[in-house]
Write a protein that holds these residues in place. Structure first.
Motif, PDB file in Angstrom:
ATOM      1  N   ASP A  19      67.804  23.716   2.250  1.00 31.34           N
ATOM      2  CA  ASP A  19      68.088  25.117   2.590  1.00 31.34           C
ATOM      3  C   ASP A  19      69.572  25.327   2.888  1.00 31.34           C
ATOM      4  O   ASP A  19      70.178  26.331   2.465  1.00 31.34           O
ATOM      5  N   LEU A  20      70.161  24.386   3.626  1.00 31.38           N
ATOM      6  CA  LEU A  20      71.580  24.531   3.963  1.00 31.38           C
ATOM      7  C   LEU A  20      72.463  24.448   2.726  1.00 31.38           C
ATOM      8  O   LEU A  20      73.462  25.175   2.615  1.00 31.38           O
ATOM      9  N   LYS A  21      72.123  23.586   1.791  1.00 25.12           N
ATOM     10  CA  LYS A  21      72.900  23.491   0.552  1.00 25.12           C
ATOM     11  C   LYS A  21      72.892  24.818  -0.193  1.00 25.12           C
ATOM     12  O   LYS A  21      73.923  25.264  -0.711  1.00 25.12           O
ATOM     13  N   GLN A  22      71.737  25.446  -0.253  1.00 25.99           N
ATOM     14  CA  GLN A  22      71.629  26.713  -0.958  1.00 25.99           C
ATOM     15  C   GLN A  22      72.432  27.806  -0.261  1.00 25.99           C
ATOM     16  O   GLN A  22      73.158  28.571  -0.897  1.00 25.99           O
ATOM     17  N   VAL A  23      72.332  27.864   1.066  1.00 22.58           N
ATOM     18  CA  VAL A  23      73.069  28.882   1.817  1.00 22.58           C
ATOM     19  C   VAL A  23      74.575  28.653   1.705  1.00 22.58           C
ATOM     20  O   VAL A  23      75.359  29.594   1.511  1.00 22.58           O
ATOM     21  N   ILE A  24      74.994  27.381   1.805  1.00 22.49           N
ATOM     22  CA  ILE A  24      76.428  27.072   1.704  1.00 22.49           C
ATOM     23  C   ILE A  24      76.955  27.425   0.321  1.00 22.49           C
ATOM     24  O   ILE A  24      78.065  27.976   0.184  1.00 22.49           O
ATOM     25  N   ALA A  25      76.196  27.125  -0.732  1.00 22.56           N
ATOM     26  CA  ALA A  25      76.638  27.449  -2.093  1.00 22.56           C
ATOM     27  C   ALA A  25      76.787  28.950  -2.275  1.00 22.56           C
ATOM     28  O   ALA A  25      77.755  29.426  -2.880  1.00 22.56           O
ATOM     29  N   GLN A  26      75.822  29.720  -1.752  1.00 25.24           N
ATOM     30  CA  GLN A  26      75.920  31.177  -1.873  1.00 25.24           C
ATOM     31  C   GLN A  26      77.111  31.723  -1.079  1.00 25.24           C
ATOM     32  O   GLN A  26      77.843  32.594  -1.559  1.00 25.24           O
ATOM     33  N   THR A  27      77.292  31.201   0.136  1.00 24.64           N
ATOM     34  CA  THR A  27      78.429  31.654   0.952  1.00 24.64           C
ATOM     35  C   THR A  27      79.754  31.300   0.296  1.00 24.64           C
ATOM     36  O   THR A  27      80.697  32.110   0.263  1.00 24.64           O
ATOM     37  N   GLU A  28      79.838  30.098  -0.260  1.00 22.33           N
ATOM     38  CA  GLU A  28      81.070  29.671  -0.909  1.00 22.33           C
ATOM     39  C   GLU A  28      81.365  30.496  -2.150  1.00 22.33           C
ATOM     40  O   GLU A  28      82.516  30.852  -2.404  1.00 22.33           O
ATOM     41  N   GLU A  29      80.333  30.835  -2.914  1.00 25.26           N
ATOM     42  CA  GLU A  29      80.541  31.653  -4.105  1.00 25.26           C
ATOM     43  C   GLU A  29      80.991  33.057  -3.726  1.00 25.26           C
ATOM     44  O   GLU A  29      81.899  33.621  -4.350  1.00 25.26           O
ATOM     45  N   HIS A  30      80.364  33.620  -2.700  1.00 24.17           N
ATOM     46  CA  HIS A  30      80.763  34.950  -2.241  1.00 24.17           C
ATOM     47  C   HIS A  30      82.206  34.929  -1.727  1.00 24.17           C
ATOM     48  O   HIS A  30      82.994  35.849  -1.994  1.00 24.17           O
ATOM     49  N   ARG A  31      82.567  33.871  -1.013  1.00 22.87           N
ATOM     50  CA  ARG A  31      83.931  33.731  -0.499  1.00 22.87           C
ATOM     51  C   ARG A  31      84.924  33.550  -1.632  1.00 22.87           C
ATOM     52  O   ARG A  31      86.026  34.110  -1.603  1.00 22.87           O
ATOM     53  N   ARG A  32      84.545  32.782  -2.654  1.00 23.16           N
ATOM     54  CA  ARG A  32      85.437  32.570  -3.795  1.00 23.16           C
ATOM     55  C   ARG A  32      85.672  33.868  -4.562  1.00 23.16           C
ATOM     56  O   ARG A  32      86.784  34.133  -5.032  1.00 23.16           O
ATOM     57  N   VAL A  33      84.639  34.675  -4.708  1.00 21.80           N
ATOM     58  CA  VAL A  33      84.796  35.960  -5.395  1.00 21.80           C
ATOM     59  C   VAL A  33      85.785  36.847  -4.645  1.00 21.80           C
ATOM     60  O   VAL A  33      86.663  37.488  -5.236  1.00 21.80           O
ATOM     61  N   MET A  34      85.654  36.873  -3.313  1.00 22.32           N
ATOM     62  CA  MET A  34      86.574  37.691  -2.524  1.00 22.32           C
ATOM     63  C   MET A  34      88.004  37.145  -2.610  1.00 22.32           C
ATOM     64  O   MET A  34      88.962  37.918  -2.778  1.00 22.32           O
ATOM     65  N   LEU A  35      88.164  35.833  -2.523  1.00 19.47           N
ATOM     66  CA  LEU A  35      89.503  35.253  -2.605  1.00 19.47           C
ATOM     67  C   LEU A  35      90.115  35.463  -3.973  1.00 19.47           C
ATOM     68  O   LEU A  35      91.335  35.682  -4.083  1.00 19.47           O
ATOM     69  N   GLN A  36      89.318  35.416  -5.036  1.00 21.41           N
ATOM     70  CA  GLN A  36      89.861  35.663  -6.367  1.00 21.41           C
ATOM     71  C   GLN A  36      90.323  37.107  -6.504  1.00 21.41           C
ATOM     72  O   GLN A  36      91.351  37.391  -7.129  1.00 21.41           O
ATOM     73  N   ARG A  37      89.576  38.019  -5.889  1.00 23.84           N
ATOM     74  CA  ARG A  37      89.984  39.421  -5.911  1.00 23.84           C
ATOM     75  C   ARG A  37      91.303  39.603  -5.167  1.00 23.84           C
ATOM     76  O   ARG A  37      92.173  40.379  -5.577  1.00 23.84           O
ATOM     77  N   ILE A  38      91.472  38.858  -4.066  1.00 19.40           N
ATOM     78  CA  ILE A  38      92.744  38.916  -3.325  1.00 19.40           C
ATOM     79  C   ILE A  38      93.855  38.251  -4.128  1.00 19.40           C
ATOM     80  O   ILE A  38      94.985  38.758  -4.195  1.00 19.40           O
ATOM     81  N   ALA A  39      93.546  37.090  -4.752  1.00 24.76           N
ATOM     82  CA  ALA A  39      94.569  36.345  -5.485  1.00 24.76           C
ATOM     83  C   ALA A  39      95.114  37.129  -6.667  1.00 24.76           C
ATOM     84  O   ALA A  39      96.285  36.987  -7.033  1.00 24.76           O
ATOM     85  N   ASP A  40      94.271  37.983  -7.277  1.00 21.26           N
ATOM     86  CA  ASP A  40      94.738  38.762  -8.423  1.00 21.26           C
ATOM     87  C   ASP A  40      95.862  39.720  -8.047  1.00 21.26           C
ATOM     88  O   ASP A  40      96.697  40.062  -8.893  1.00 21.26           O
ATOM     89  N   ARG A  41      95.906  40.157  -6.798  1.00 23.61           N
ATOM     90  CA  ARG A  41      96.912  41.125  -6.382  1.00 23.61           C
ATOM     91  C   ARG A  41      97.884  40.580  -5.344  1.00 23.61           C
ATOM     92  O   ARG A  41      98.764  41.320  -4.884  1.00 23.61           O
ATOM     93  N   LEU A  42      97.730  39.316  -4.954  1.00 29.20           N
ATOM     94  CA  LEU A  42      98.505  38.795  -3.824  1.00 29.20           C
ATOM     95  C   LEU A  42     100.004  38.865  -4.084  1.00 29.20           C
ATOM     96  O   LEU A  42     100.770  39.303  -3.218  1.00 29.20           O
ATOM     97  N   ARG A  43     100.456  38.424  -5.255  1.00 26.07           N
ATOM     98  CA  ARG A  43     101.888  38.443  -5.539  1.00 26.07           C
ATOM     99  C   ARG A  43     102.436  39.868  -5.560  1.00 26.07           C
ATOM    100  O   ARG A  43     103.552  40.135  -5.085  1.00 26.07           O
ATOM    101  N   SER A  44     101.683  40.788  -6.101  1.00 27.09           N
ATOM    102  CA  SER A  44     102.126  42.191  -6.092  1.00 27.09           C
ATOM    103  C   SER A  44     102.205  42.720  -4.672  1.00 27.09           C
ATOM    104  O   SER A  44     103.133  43.462  -4.321  1.00 27.09           O
ATOM    105  N   TRP A  45     101.248  42.339  -3.837  1.00 31.05           N
ATOM    106  CA  TRP A  45     101.292  42.774  -2.443  1.00 31.05           C
ATOM    107  C   TRP A  45     102.485  42.169  -1.721  1.00 31.05           C
ATOM    108  O   TRP A  45     103.123  42.845  -0.906  1.00 31.05           O
ATOM    109  N   GLU A  46     102.778  40.907  -1.991  1.00 35.61           N
ATOM    110  CA  GLU A  46     103.925  40.272  -1.338  1.00 35.61           C
ATOM    111  C   GLU A  46     105.215  41.016  -1.662  1.00 35.61           C
ATOM    112  O   GLU A  46     106.048  41.257  -0.782  1.00 35.61           O
ATOM    113  N   ILE A  47     105.386  41.353  -2.941  1.00 34.73           N
ATOM    114  CA  ILE A  47     106.584  42.107  -3.334  1.00 34.73           C
ATOM    115  C   ILE A  47     106.608  43.475  -2.658  1.00 34.73           C
ATOM    116  O   ILE A  47     107.647  43.921  -2.143  1.00 34.73           O
ATOM    117  N   ARG A  48     105.461  44.145  -2.628  1.00 30.98           N
ATOM    118  CA  ARG A  48     105.413  45.487  -2.031  1.00 30.98           C
ATOM    119  C   ARG A  48     105.757  45.432  -0.549  1.00 30.98           C
ATOM    120  O   ARG A  48     106.541  46.259  -0.054  1.00 30.98           O
TER     121      ARG A  48
END
Length: 861
Positions: A300-329
C-alpha cells in the motif's frame, strides 16, 4: 521631431529636455574610452517605473547611488525590493526541488510578460503545495522505511532466535526459558560444570551500520559484559533517508540480556544512538500474521508513494517549464526597484531625481527613448534632463567592443580597468599579444593545426554560441584571438623553418650539401646569396645548430622587448599630453626614454650592428680591422665581441680594447650614454616633488590672501590635487617624495628585470623546438630505423603515439604555457609603463547583461 527632442513639446509647449551640446566629430575611438556625460533626470513618480524599465531595456545609462548614506529601512521602495527578495527565495526553493529529480528538465526562456502580482500568488500556492507534498512524502517514506526495517527484523531475528531456541523452545527465550550449558547458545555467564538454568530476555531493532561497534561497546560496559549481541546487515532492500535522499546502510541487531535493569539500560542506549527497537512476537502464528501485515502495508505504501511522487513531478515540471522566465522577470523587477532606491525623491515636485552616466554619443538616444516612454503611458509632465558640468566624480570607463575585440579587451581588463580617457593598450595587444605568443610557439605544423581549429570555431560560431559548458564558452569567446595566434605561429614557423621540427628547403639552401659544421670562418662552404626567407634548412642537424639558433633567438628577444617597452613609455607621453600634465612629460617621460635608450636601447642597436658586420671578411687579408701578430703575420681577435661583456664594461670599466670596438669612437659614445642615464635618474627623482610642493605652497598663500580680503568661502576654488598617483587628500610632501623614490627605483630596476624577462621568448621557443625534435626523432625516426621491413601496423602505431604526444604536450600544454608568458609580458613589462589600471568600469543597467549572467549561471550548474 527636432522640436520634440531639443526644445518644447508640440502638444503642451512646455520644456521637455535641456539640450546637450554634442561635438559634430564625436566618433567611436578604440584608443581612448568613450566620452561620458553626467545627466540629472527629473522623472515624475507615475512614470518612474516605466522610464527605468525602458532605460534598462536599452542599456544606455549607469545610475549613481544618491542614497548611499541613507539607511535601508528609510528608502522609498524598500518594500518592493523585499517583495522581490522573497519571490527569489521561493524560486531558489523551486530550483532546489527540481534539481533533486533528475528526470525534470528546465524549460527555455520565453518573452511572455507576466504580471508580478499574479506571479506572487502563483509562487505562494506552489510553495504551499510543495511543502505539503514534501511533508506528506517524507512521512510516507519514513513509514515505508520503518516497515522495511520491521520486515527484516522479523525475518532475520527469527533465524537467530530459532537457532538459539533449538533446545529450550521459542517461548523460553522471551524471558522465561532455560538454555543448556556447554553449547554455542548457552547462558551468558557460566563456568565449567555450570548446569543452573537462567532466565533471558532479548530486544530486536535496527541501527546505522557505522554506529554498531560503538553501540556494542556501550552496551557491554553498561551491562558489565552480561549481554550477547548479534548483527545481520540489511542488504536486500535499499533504505533511503527521506530528508537527504541518500541511501543509508543499516543492520538488524538482537541483544540478549538478563534482568530488568539491563533491559532499561539497553533501551536508553538504543534511544541515545537514535536506533529503533521493534517488538518481536512470541509465537509462530503471531509472527506469521505480523509478517503478512507488514507485507501488505509495504504494498500500500509503495502505491501511495508512487502516486504522490508522480503528482509532485507533474507540478515540478510545470514549474520548471517557466522557472527561467520567472527568474528573468523577478530579476528585472528587483533591478528596477533597486535602481529607483538610488534616486532621491523630491516631495515638493512629486518627482524622482536621478543622476546617470551616459556615453556622450547616446544622449540623444536617451532623450528619444524617454519621450516615447512618456507618450506610451500618457504622462502629464515630461521628463527633464540636464547635463551636470564639471562633475566632481571620476567618470566610468567604457570601451565599445565587438566579437573580434572583446577577447583582447578582456585580457587587458583582467589586469585592471583603464582610468577614464586613459590610453587603451588593446589596439597594440591585438597585434603584439599573438605575435609574442607565436615567437614562443613558432612551428608551421602546430600553427596550421591551431588555425584549422580556430577557423572551425569562427565558421560555426552560431552553433557554438548556444553552448553552456564553461570551458567551451571560454575557448569560444577567444576564437579570434586563437586565430591570430595560429596565423602568427605559422609565420614565425616559416621564419624558424620548422614543420613539426622538420625543416623545409623551399628556396634552395645556400650551403654546400653534406656539411656538418656551418661556421662562418669556412667561407668555401657557402654559396653565393642568402636564403630567401627564414632560416636556411642546412643548419638542421649540424653540430653548431643549437649555438647559432640560440644566439639568434636570444638577440631577437632583447630587440622585441626593448621595442615594446619603448612603445609603452611613448604611450605614457600621450597620456601626459592628453591629461595636460607637463610635469609628467618633462620629469618622467623624457628621462625614462633617455635612460632606456642609452642602456638597453643602445644594446639593441649594437645587436643590429653586429648582425650587419661581415665578420668573415675581417679575417681575410689585409686584416685592416684585426690585430696582426708581428711574429707570424696571422690575425688575432677578429671574431665578434660579446655584447654582454660590452654592456658590463660600459658601466664598470668605461673602456674597451681597440679590437673589441665595432665602430670608431664607441668608448666615447658609451661614456656619454652612461652620463645621460645617470642624470636621467636624478631628473626622475628630484624635480617633480619639489615643484609640486612649491606650487602647493603658492596656492595656499593665494587662498589665505583671499580669505584675508573677505572673499566668501564658496568663491574660493578648492585645493588642486597635485599628486595624480596618490589619494585625493591633503598634499603631503613627504608622501609625494617617498612615492617618487619608489617610482624611480621601480623603473630603473624594472628596465633590467623587464629586459631579462623578455628572454623567456627565447627560452620557450627553444623548449618548444627541442621537444618537437625529441618527439619526432625518438618516435617516428626510430620507428622507421628499426627495420627496413617495418610493417604498416607498426608505423601506424608509432604515428598514433607521436600524434597523441604532440597534441597533449605541444598543442595543449605548450600553447597554454606560451599564452601565460605572453600575458605576463603584456601586463608587467609593457602595460606598467603607462597603464594606471585604476579606473571604474561602465556598468549600465541592462536587461541583456542580466540575461547573460543568468545564462552563465545555468552553464555552471
Amino acid at each position: 521631431y527636432q522640436r520634440r527632442v531639443h526644445g518644447e513639446s508640440r502638444t503642451t509647449g512646455r520644456p521637455l529636455v535641456a539640450r546637450v551640446q554634442m561635438n559634430d566629430d564625436a566618433e567611436f575611438s578604440f584608443f581612448r574610452s568613450e566620452e561620458m556625460v553626467l545627466l540629472r533626470m527629473f522623472i515624475q513618480s507615475d512614470a518612474a517605473y516605466r522610464a527605468v524599465h525602458d532605460l534598462a531595456e536599452a542599456g544606455y545609462v549607469q545610475f549613481r547611488n544618491l542614497n548611499a548614506d541613507t539607511q535601508a529601512n528609510k528608502l522609498k521602495f524598500k518594500d518592493q525590493v523585499k517583495r522581490t527578495d522573497e519571490m527569489q527565495r521561493k524560486l531558489r526553493f523551486f530550483l532546489s526541488q527540481i534539481q533533486k529529480d533528475k528526470k525534470i528538465e528546465l524549460g527555455p526562456v520565453d518573452g511572455a510578460p507576466e504580471d508580478i502580482d499574479s506571479l506572487e500568488v502563483q509562487f505562494e500556492e506552489y510553495e504551499r503545495d510543495l511543502l505539503g507534498m514534501n511533508t506528506h512524502f517524507e512521512s510516507m517514506n519514513r513509514h515505508f522505511n520503518e516497515s522495511v526495517e520491521y520486515k527484516h527484523v522479523l525475518s532475520k531475528a527469527n533465524v537467530i532466535i530459532a537457532q538459539a531456541g533449538q533446545s529450550s523452545g521459542r517461548a523460553s527465550l522471551s524471558g522465561i526459558g532455560e538454555l543448556e550449558p556447554d553449547t554455542l547458545d548457552s547462558p551468558l555467564l557460566q563456568s565449567e560444570g555450570f548446569t543452573k538454568t537462567m532466565r533471558l530476555g532479548f530486544i530486536t531493532g535496527v541501527i546505522m551500520s557505522d554506529k554498531k561497534n560503538t553501540f556494542e561497546r556501550m552496551c557491554f560496559r553498561a551491562c558489565r559484559g552480561n549481554i550477547f549481541i548479534k548483527y545481520t546487515p540489511i542488504d536486500t532492500d535499499k533504505i533511503v533517508d527521506p530528508v537527504s535522499g541518500e541511501v543509508v546502510e543499516k543492520h538488524v541487531f538482537i541483544v540478549f540480556f538478563s534482568g530488568e535493569r539491563s533491559h532499561q539500560k539497553i533501551q536508553r542506549i538504543i534511544d541515545s544512538f537514535q536506533a529503533r527497537a521493534y517488538p518481536f512476537p512470541e509465537s509462530e502464528p503471531a509472527h506469521a500474521a505480523l509478517t503478512e501485515e507488514i507485507a501488505g502495508k509495504l504494498r500500500d505504501l509503495k502505491q501511495v508513494i508512487a502516486q504522490t511522487e508522480e503528482h509532485r513531478r507533474v507540478m515540478l515540471q510545470r514549474i520548471a517549464d517557466r522557472l527561467r522566465s520567472w527568474e528573468i522577470r523577478i530579476k528585472k523587477e528587483k533591478a528596477v526597484f533597486t535602481t529607483l532606491n538610488m534616486c532621491q525623491y523630491n516631495y515638493s515636485s512629486q518627482c524622482l531625481v536621478a543622476e546617470v552616466w551616459c556615453p556622450k554619443n547616446t544622449v540623444d538616444d536617451v532623450n528619444i527613448l524617454l519621450r516615447r516612454t512618456n507618450e506610451s503611458i500618457g504622462a502629464q509632465i515630461d521628463t527633464l534632463i540636464s547635463p551636470i558640468p564639471n562633475p566632481k566624480f571620476d567618470p566610468p570607463t567604457y570601451f565599445k567592443t565587438n566579437r573580434f575585440t572583446q577577447a583582447f579587451q578582456g585580457i587587458v581588463e583582467a589586469y585592471g580597468v583603464a582610468k577614464y580617457r586613459e590610453f587603451n593598450p588593446t589596439p597594440f595587444a591585438i597585434v603584439t599579444f599573438p605575435f609574442l605568443f607565436a615567437v614562443m610557439f613558432g612551428d608551421v605544423g602546430h600553427g596550421l593545426l591551431m588555425t584549422i581549429f580556430a577557423i572551425w570555431m569562427v565558421v560555426n560560431e552560431k552553433a557554438l554560441a548556444a553552448q553552456r559548458n564553461e570551458m567551451v564558452v571560454m575557448i569560444f569567446n577567444g576564437r579570434y584571438l586563437l586565430l591570430l595566434m595560429a596565423i602568427f605561429s605559422v609565420y614565425t614557423g616559416l621564419l624558424y623553418n620548422e614543420v613539426f621540427s622538420v625543416p623545409m628547403n623551399l628556396f634552395g639552401t645556400k650551403w654546400d650539401e653534406g656539411q656538418t659544421d656551418l661556421r662562418l670562418k669556412l667561407e668555401e662552404q657557402q654559396k653565393a646569396g642568402t636564403y630567401a626567407f627564414g632560416l636556411d634548412p642546412a643548419w638542421h642537424g649540424t653540430s653548431n645548430e643549437l649555438q647559432f639558433v640560440n644566439s639568434m633567438k636570444m638577440k631577437m628577444s632583447i630587440v622585441l622587448g626593448v621595442t615594446q617597452m619603448m612603445v609603452g613609455i611613448f604611450l605614457s607621453a600621450l597620456n601626459a599630453v592628453h591629461f595636460k600634465k607637463p610635469l609628467n612629460f618633462i620629469c618622467e617621460f623624457i628621462p625614462q626614454v633617455l635612460f632606456l635608450g642609452c642602456t638597453f636601447g643602445y644594446l639593441a642597436i649594437m645587436i643590429f650592428l653586429k648582425w650587419s658586420i661581415d665578420w668573415t671578411a675581417r679575417q681575410k687579408p689585409p686584416y685592416t680591422d684585426c690585430v696582426v701578430d708581428p711574429a707570424t703575420g696571422n690575425p688575432s681577435k677578429c671574431y665578434a665581441p660579446s655584447l654582454v661583456s660590452m654592456l658590463i664594461s660600459m658601466f664598470l670599466k668605461f673602456s674597451m680594447e681597440p679590437e673589441e670596438q665595432m665602430f670608431t669612437g664607441q668608448v666615447t659614445v658609451q661614456i656619454v650614454f652612461v652620463l645621460i642615464a645617470f642624470v636621467s635618474v636624478f631628473v626622475m627623482l628630484l624635480p617633480k616633488p619639489f615643484l609640486l610642493n612649491s606650487w602647493n605652497e603658492a596656492e595656499k598663500a593665494q587662498h589665505k590672501e583671499m580669505r584675508d580680503r573677505g572673499v566668501p568661502e564658496e568663491q574660493i576654488p578648492p585645493p588642486t590635487q597635485w599628486d595624480d598617483h596618490g589619494d585625493h587628500g591633503e598634499f603631503q610632501f613627504s608622501d609625494v617624495f617617498v612615492r617618487q623614490i619608489i617610482h624611480t627605483i621601480e623603473f630603473v630596476l624594472g628596465c633590467v628585470s623587464n629586459t631579462a624577462s623578455y628572454l623567456r621568448l627565447w627560452a620557450l621557443s627553444l623548449a618548444h623546438s627541442q621537444l618537437s625534435v625529441v618527439f619526432w626523432d625518438k618516435v617516428m625516426v626510430n620507428a622507421f630505423n628499426i627495420s627496413s621491413n617495418f610493417s604498416f601496423i607498426g608505423i601506424f602505431i608509432a604515428f598514433t603515439v607521436w600524434a597523441v604526444i604532440t597534441m597533449l604536450v605541444l598543442m595543449i600544454m605548450e600553447s597554454l604555457s606560451a599564452f601565460l608568458h605572453a600575458l605576463r609580458l603584456h601586463w608587467v613589462e609593457f602595460m606598467n609603463k603607462f597603464y594606471g589600471a585604476d579606473g571604474v568600469k561602465f556598468e549600465p543597467l541592462s536587461y541583456k547583461a542580466m540575461q547573460a549572467e543568468l545564462d552563465d549561471a545555468m552553464a555552471n550548474e
